[in-house]
Design an enzyme around this catalytic site. Sequence first.
Site, PDB file in Angstrom:
ATOM      1  N   SER A  39      45.092  49.488  58.570  1.00  0.00           N
ATOM      2  CA  SER A  39      44.836  47.767  58.605  1.00  0.00           C
ATOM      3  C   SER A  39      45.006  47.319  59.723  1.00  0.00           C
ATOM      4  O   SER A  39      44.322  47.537  60.466  1.00  0.00           O
ATOM      5  CB  SER A  39      46.167  47.559  57.422  1.00  0.00           C
ATOM      6  OG  SER A  39      45.963  46.500  56.876  1.00  0.00           O
ATOM      7  N   ASP A 126      40.372  49.361  47.448  1.00  0.00           N
ATOM      8  CA  ASP A 126      41.228  48.738  48.210  1.00  0.00           C
ATOM      9  C   ASP A 126      41.085  47.089  48.053  1.00  0.00           C
ATOM     10  O   ASP A 126      39.904  46.632  48.266  1.00  0.00           O
ATOM     11  CB  ASP A 126      40.728  49.096  49.713  1.00  0.00           C
ATOM     12  CG  ASP A 126      41.480  48.224  50.843  1.00  0.00           C
ATOM     13  OD1 ASP A 126      42.132  47.359  50.687  1.00  0.00           O
ATOM     14  OD2 ASP A 126      41.605  48.813  52.005  1.00  0.00           O
ATOM     15  N   HIS A 160      44.789  50.143  49.176  1.00  0.00           N
ATOM     16  CA  HIS A 160      44.886  50.051  50.765  1.00  0.00           C
ATOM     17  C   HIS A 160      46.259  50.794  51.181  1.00  0.00           C
ATOM     18  O   HIS A 160      47.293  50.071  51.117  1.00  0.00           O
ATOM     19  CB  HIS A 160      45.084  48.468  50.850  1.00  0.00           C
ATOM     20  CG  HIS A 160      45.224  48.020  52.325  1.00  0.00           C
ATOM     21  ND1 HIS A 160      44.184  47.538  52.919  1.00  0.00           N
ATOM     22  CD2 HIS A 160      46.233  47.486  52.967  1.00  0.00           C
ATOM     23  CE1 HIS A 160      44.307  47.403  54.204  1.00  0.00           C
ATOM     24  NE2 HIS A 160      45.900  47.078  54.205  1.00  0.00           N
TER      25      HIS A 160
END
Length: 331
Positions: A39, A126, A160
Site C-alpha cells: 500500500s 482489494d 488489501h
Amino acid sequence: MKTSLIRTLALSALTSSLAYAEVPKLNLDIQQITLSGLSSGGYMASQFHLAHSNWVSGVGVIAAGPYYCARNSILTALNQCVNKQEGAIPLEDIQAILDGWRSEALVDPAEGLKGDKVWLLRGTLDEKIIQPVADALAEQYQGWVGEAQVKYLSDKPFAHLFPTKEQGSECSTSKSPFIGNCGFDAASDMLSFISPDASEHSVDKPGNLISIDQQKLGGEHASGMADQAFLYVPANCAAGQSCQVHVSFHGCNQNIEAVGNDYARLTGINQWADKHNTVVLYPQTKQSTLMPLNPQACWDWWGYTNDKYATKQGPQIQAVEHMINALAGVN
C-alpha cells in the site's frame, strides 16, 4: 473489549520502550539492495527504487499505484490513486517530470533500471486500490525495465493485505494487521523473483527480530518518523557471514503504534531471509494529527514531508538510505 485493551497496553509498552537491542556487527554487502512494500509502503518502495535505481536491483510492490501518481497533492491521491479514478492517470506527464528530475540528478539515470526485477501484486478483492491504478504501475515498470523483468499477479482473490501461507486473518477481508492467511507465500514468490541470484543456505536456527534506534541510525531526516524500527538478523548474518539487505515498508495503519511488530514478524519475509542470508530492515512511520497531517501513519507518497518526497531529497528516502549505510558501517 478486554482483549483490545490488553493489546493496546502491550503496544503502548512496546512503543514507549527505550531499551533498544544492540545491533551486532554485520558483514553487509550493500552494493545492491532489494525492496518491498504494501500500500503506502508499496508507493514508497517504488519511490526509493526510482530515486536510487543504481543501487536497487529488485522491488516487490503489493497493492499500490504508479510512481508519483499523487503529484504532490493529497486531493489527487484520493481522486486518482486509490479506490477511484477521476480521469486517466497522466503517465506521460509523470514521465516528463521524472526525466526532468533525472536531468537535475534528483533521481538516478534511467540506465540504472536496466536488469532490475519487479514483482507486483493486486488482489481481485482489494477495495482500497482499484485495478486500473495497479495496472498503471505495471505499465510504468514494463516500459522502464521490459515486460520480461516484470511479474504482475492480478488474478488472486486477496483483499488489501499482505498474503501469507498461513499467518494473519481471513484473506478476503482487509483488517488490522492487514496480513492475510491466503494459502499463498507472497514473500517467497516475490523475493525469489526479485533476488534470483540469492543462493539458499541451510538453517540451523532462526534469526532474531530486534528493535533498533531509528532516530540514531536515520539521522536528522528521520525526525518525522518513529523512534523505533525493526531489524531481522538471520543467525548466519549475526555470525559474520556476508549478507544482503532487503528493506520492507509497511502500509498505512500498519506501523508499530498500530500493530506492534506484526508486519515485521508475520509476512514470511524473515523465513526467506534466514535461508538466503539477507538482513531485513523494517523502517517505521508514526501517526500525526498535527502538521504534517498523517493520522494513519502512511509513508509519504503525496507530499506531506516536502515537494521532492519521491526523489533523493525526500526526507524519508534519505533517512532509510542513512539507516542502511549505518548498518553496514559506511556512515
